[in-house]
Design an enzyme around this catalytic site. Structure first.
Site, PDB file in Angstrom:
ATOM      1  N   ILE A  54     -17.096  63.660-109.594  1.00  0.00           N
ATOM      2  CA  ILE A  54     -17.985  62.727-110.313  1.00  0.00           C
ATOM      3  C   ILE A  54     -18.507  61.648-109.363  1.00  0.00           C
ATOM      4  O   ILE A  54     -18.145  60.475-109.475  1.00  0.00           O
ATOM      5  CB  ILE A  54     -17.263  62.112-111.537  1.00  0.00           C
ATOM      6  CG1 ILE A  54     -15.814  61.697-111.193  1.00  0.00           C
ATOM      7  CG2 ILE A  54     -17.257  63.097-112.701  1.00  0.00           C
ATOM      8  CD1 ILE A  54     -15.138  60.871-112.290  1.00  0.00           C
ATOM      9  N   TYR A  74     -14.605  49.845-116.999  1.00  0.00           N
ATOM     10  CA  TYR A  74     -15.857  49.666-116.252  1.00  0.00           C
ATOM     11  C   TYR A  74     -16.809  48.698-116.959  1.00  0.00           C
ATOM     12  O   TYR A  74     -17.737  48.194-116.339  1.00  0.00           O
ATOM     13  CB  TYR A  74     -16.594  51.005-116.050  1.00  0.00           C
ATOM     14  CG  TYR A  74     -15.813  52.105-115.376  1.00  0.00           C
ATOM     15  CD1 TYR A  74     -14.613  51.863-114.723  1.00  0.00           C
ATOM     16  CD2 TYR A  74     -16.290  53.407-115.389  1.00  0.00           C
ATOM     17  CE1 TYR A  74     -13.904  52.896-114.120  1.00  0.00           C
ATOM     18  CE2 TYR A  74     -15.594  54.445-114.780  1.00  0.00           C
ATOM     19  CZ  TYR A  74     -14.392  54.178-114.161  1.00  0.00           C
ATOM     20  OH  TYR A  74     -13.701  55.203-113.562  1.00  0.00           O
ATOM     21  N   LYS A 125     -20.718  58.778-107.789  1.00  0.00           N
ATOM     22  CA  LYS A 125     -21.526  57.718-108.378  1.00  0.00           C
ATOM     23  C   LYS A 125     -22.754  57.458-107.515  1.00  0.00           C
ATOM     24  O   LYS A 125     -22.644  57.319-106.290  1.00  0.00           O
ATOM     25  CB  LYS A 125     -20.696  56.437-108.492  1.00  0.00           C
ATOM     26  CG  LYS A 125     -21.473  55.220-108.942  1.00  0.00           C
ATOM     27  CD  LYS A 125     -21.890  54.338-107.780  1.00  0.00           C
ATOM     28  CE  LYS A 125     -22.963  53.361-108.177  1.00  0.00           C
ATOM     29  NZ  LYS A 125     -23.452  52.549-107.042  1.00  0.00           N
ATOM     30  N   SER A 126     -23.901  57.404-108.147  1.00  0.00           N
ATOM     31  CA  SER A 126     -25.098  56.885-107.486  1.00  0.00           C
ATOM     32  C   SER A 126     -26.095  56.495-108.554  1.00  0.00           C
ATOM     33  O   SER A 126     -26.095  57.051-109.644  1.00  0.00           O
ATOM     34  CB  SER A 126     -25.722  57.915-106.547  1.00  0.00           C
ATOM     35  OG  SER A 126     -26.799  57.300-105.854  1.00  0.00           O
ATOM     36  N   ARG A 143     -30.477  60.471-104.208  1.00  0.00           N
ATOM     37  CA  ARG A 143     -29.062  60.848-104.058  1.00  0.00           C
ATOM     38  C   ARG A 143     -28.544  61.580-105.281  1.00  0.00           C
ATOM     39  O   ARG A 143     -27.695  62.471-105.165  1.00  0.00           O
ATOM     40  CB  ARG A 143     -28.220  59.605-103.794  1.00  0.00           C
ATOM     41  CG  ARG A 143     -28.453  59.047-102.422  1.00  0.00           C
ATOM     42  CD  ARG A 143     -27.695  57.762-102.237  1.00  0.00           C
ATOM     43  NE  ARG A 143     -27.715  57.327-100.861  1.00  0.00           N
ATOM     44  CZ  ARG A 143     -27.114  56.220-100.433  1.00  0.00           C
ATOM     45  NH1 ARG A 143     -26.454  55.451-101.290  1.00  0.00           N
ATOM     46  NH2 ARG A 143     -27.171  55.889 -99.172  1.00  0.00           N
ATOM     47  N   ASN A 179     -26.751  65.084-104.820  1.00  0.00           N
ATOM     48  CA  ASN A 179     -25.352  65.259-105.213  1.00  0.00           C
ATOM     49  C   ASN A 179     -25.194  66.432-106.184  1.00  0.00           C
ATOM     50  O   ASN A 179     -24.263  67.224-106.069  1.00  0.00           O
ATOM     51  CB  ASN A 179     -24.802  63.963-105.813  1.00  0.00           C
ATOM     52  CG  ASN A 179     -24.756  62.835-104.785  1.00  0.00           C
ATOM     53  OD1 ASN A 179     -24.990  63.064-103.588  1.00  0.00           O
ATOM     54  ND2 ASN A 179     -24.473  61.618-105.228  1.00  0.00           N
ATOM     55  N   LEU A 181     -16.674  60.695-102.834  1.00  0.00           N
ATOM     56  CA  LEU A 181     -17.329  60.349-101.568  1.00  0.00           C
ATOM     57  C   LEU A 181     -16.607  59.201-100.874  1.00  0.00           C
ATOM     58  O   LEU A 181     -17.112  58.637 -99.903  1.00  0.00           O
ATOM     59  CB  LEU A 181     -18.796  59.968-101.824  1.00  0.00           C
ATOM     60  CG  LEU A 181     -19.683  61.095-102.359  1.00  0.00           C
ATOM     61  CD1 LEU A 181     -21.057  60.554-102.779  1.00  0.00           C
ATOM     62  CD2 LEU A 181     -19.848  62.188-101.303  1.00  0.00           C
TER      63      LEU A 181
HETATM   64  P1  A2P Z   1     -25.356  54.366-104.086  1.00  0.00           P
HETATM   65  O1  A2P Z   1     -24.802  54.089-105.436  1.00  0.00           O
HETATM   66  O2  A2P Z   1     -26.137  53.244-103.507  1.00  0.00           O
HETATM   67  O3  A2P Z   1     -26.095  55.682-104.021  1.00  0.00           O
HETATM   68  P2  A2P Z   1     -17.907  57.483-104.875  1.00  0.00           P
HETATM   69  O4  A2P Z   1     -18.633  58.367-105.833  1.00  0.00           O
HETATM   70  O5  A2P Z   1     -16.958  58.196-103.980  1.00  0.00           O
HETATM   71  O6  A2P Z   1     -17.247  56.312-105.562  1.00  0.00           O
HETATM   72  O7  A2P Z   1     -18.967  56.891-103.856  1.00  0.00           O
HETATM   73  C1  A2P Z   1     -20.010  56.086-104.315  1.00  0.00           C
HETATM   74  C2  A2P Z   1     -20.663  55.488-103.096  1.00  0.00           C
HETATM   75  O8  A2P Z   1     -21.309  56.534-102.352  1.00  0.00           O
HETATM   76  C3  A2P Z   1     -21.729  54.512-103.488  1.00  0.00           C
HETATM   77  O9  A2P Z   1     -21.700  53.489-102.540  1.00  0.00           O
HETATM   78  C4  A2P Z   1     -22.995  55.330-103.393  1.00  0.00           C
HETATM   79  O10 A2P Z   1     -24.083  54.514-103.072  1.00  0.00           O
HETATM   80  C5  A2P Z   1     -22.692  56.257-102.253  1.00  0.00           C
HETATM   81  N1  A2P Z   1     -23.414  57.538-102.380  1.00  0.00           N
HETATM   82  C6  A2P Z   1     -23.583  58.275-103.507  1.00  0.00           C
HETATM   83  N2  A2P Z   1     -24.295  59.378-103.241  1.00  0.00           N
HETATM   84  C7  A2P Z   1     -24.596  59.337-101.926  1.00  0.00           C
HETATM   85  C8  A2P Z   1     -25.326  60.196-101.054  1.00  0.00           C
HETATM   86  N3  A2P Z   1     -25.873  61.328-101.490  1.00  0.00           N
HETATM   87  N4  A2P Z   1     -25.435  59.823 -99.746  1.00  0.00           N
HETATM   88  C9  A2P Z   1     -24.859  58.702 -99.295  1.00  0.00           C
HETATM   89  N5  A2P Z   1     -24.159  57.857-100.060  1.00  0.00           N
HETATM   90  C10 A2P Z   1     -24.023  58.174-101.367  1.00  0.00           C
END
Ligand code: A2P
Length: 267
Positions: free
Chosen positions: A221, A42, A223-224, A229, A233, A182
Site C-alpha cells: 500500500i 491517521y 502512499k502518494s 507516481r 506505483n 517504499l
Molecule cells: P509523495 O507522497 O510525495 O509521492 P511509503 O508508502 O513507504 O510510506 O512511502 C511514501 C513516500 O514515498 C512518500 O514520501 C512518497 O512521496 C514517496 N513515493 C511514493 N511513490 C513514489 C514514487 N513512485 N517515486 C518516488 N517516491 C515515491
C-alpha cells in the site's frame, strides 16, 4: 481471504490530511486503484470517504481498509470504532478492519479480536485482520477464539524482510500486506541498487521496489498523492524481476533505519 482477493497494490494514505486524501483517493480510483487504506489514527477517514464518493467508482468496487487503536481494544470498543469509522467514511460497511497494533502493555488485543469477530458476524465488516501482529500475538488470538485473521499488515521493505513473521502468516493462510513498502521517505528509494535495476527494467526505482513486493507474494500500500507516481506505483505490479535481482534486493535485509517494534510501539 475468505471469499475474495486483495488487490496487489493499494493506496496508503498516511500522513495525508482530509483535503489531500480526498483529492488523492478520487484520483487514484479514477486511475484504476481499487483498495484504499486508512486508520483512525491517521485522522483522514472523512477525506477518504469523500474521495471514494467523488471518484465516480461504485462503492462495491472499492475495498476500504481501516484500523482502530488501543482505546478500542474491547468488544464494545470495537463496535464503537466501527460506528465511528463508518460514519466518517460515509459507508454502510467496511471491507477490512484491523487491530492497528497489539499494544501488549495493556494486554487487551484478544478482546479487540473478539470484537472484530462479532462485527464480521453482523456483516458490518466483510473481512477482519491485524496489523503488526508477530507470531506470538497471532497464536494467542487464534487459540482464544479459533478465528484466524484474514490479513496481517507488517512493516516490510527490502531493508526489513520480516521473513519469520511472513512465513508464519503464509503457514496460517494469512495474506501479508506491506505497510510503508517504499520505506516511508527514509532513503530506500534513493539507494543506487534501485537506480541500476530501474535502468535494466526501464522503470523507476520505486517501481523496482514495488515489483519486488509483488514478485515475492506480498500486497503493498504505497502512499502518494502525486498523479504520476500513483500511476507508476500501480503499474509496478506488471514488472517481472529476475530471481538474481530479487536476491540482490534482499541482500539489503537488516539495514532498515526505522524499524517500529510491535512489542513496544504505542498507538
Ligand atoms: P509523495 O507522497 O510525495 O509521492 P511509503 O508508502 O513507504 O510510506 O512511502 C511514501 C513516500 O514515498 C512518500 O514520501 C512518497 O512521496 C514517496 N513515493 C511514493 N511513490 C513514489 C514514487 N513512485 N517515486 C518516488 N517516491 C515515491
Amino acid at each position: 481471504m475468505n471469499g475474495g482477493t486483495v488487490p496487489l497494490i493499494g493506496l496508503g494514505t498516511w500522513p495525508m490530511d482530509d483535503a489531500e486524501c480526498e483529492r488523492a483517493v478520487a484520483e487514484a480510483l479514477q486511475l484504476g486503484y481499487r483498495l484504499v487504506d486508512t486508520a483512525f489514527a491517521y485522522g483522514n477517514e472523512v477525506g477518504v470517504g469523500r474521495g471514494v464518493a467523488a471518484s465516480g467508482v461504485a462503492r462495491e468496487d472499492v475495498f476500504i481498509t481501516t484500523k482502530f487503536d488501543r482505546e478500542s481494544h474491547s468488544v464494545a470498543g470495537a463496535a464503537l470504532a466501527f460506528e465511528d469509522a463508518a460514519r466518517k467514511l460515509g459507508v454502510e460497511y467496511i471491507d477490512l478492519m484491523l487491530i492497528h497494533w497489539p499494544n501488549p502493555d495493556q494486554d487487551r488485543y484478544v478482546e479487540a479480536w473478539e470484537g472484530l469477530i462479532v462485527l464480521r458476524e453482523q456483516g458490518k465488516v466483510r473481512h477482519i485482520g491485524t496489523s503488526n501482529f508477530l507470531p506470538k500475538y497471532l497464536d494467542r488470538i487464534i487459540s482464544a477464539t479459533g478465528a484466524v485473521p484474514e490479513l496481517n499488515q507488517l512493516q516490510v521493505n527490502p531493508r526489513h524482510l520480516q521473513r519469520g513473521p511472513r512465513a508464519y502468516n503464509a503457514e496460517l493462510g494469512i495474506v501479508t500486506q506491506s505497510w510503508s513498502p517504499l520505506g516511508q521517505g527514509t532513503g530506500l528509494v534513493e539507494l543506487p541498487v534501485f537506480a541500476d535495476l530501474a535502468d535494466k527494467y526501464g522503470c523507476t526505482p520505486a517501481q523496482v521496489i514495488l515489483a519486488w513486493h509483488v514478485n515475492v507474494g506480498l500486497c503493498a500500500i504505497p502512499k502518494s498523492s502525486n498523479p504520476e507516481r500513483l500511476v507508476q506505483n500501480l503499474r509496478a505490479q506488471d514488472i517481472d524481476l529476475d530471481p538474481a535481482d530479487i536476491a540482490t534486493i534482499e541482500a539489503l535485509d537488516g539495514t532498515e533505519p526505522d524499524v517500529k517494534n510491535p512489542d513496544t510501539f504505542m498507538h
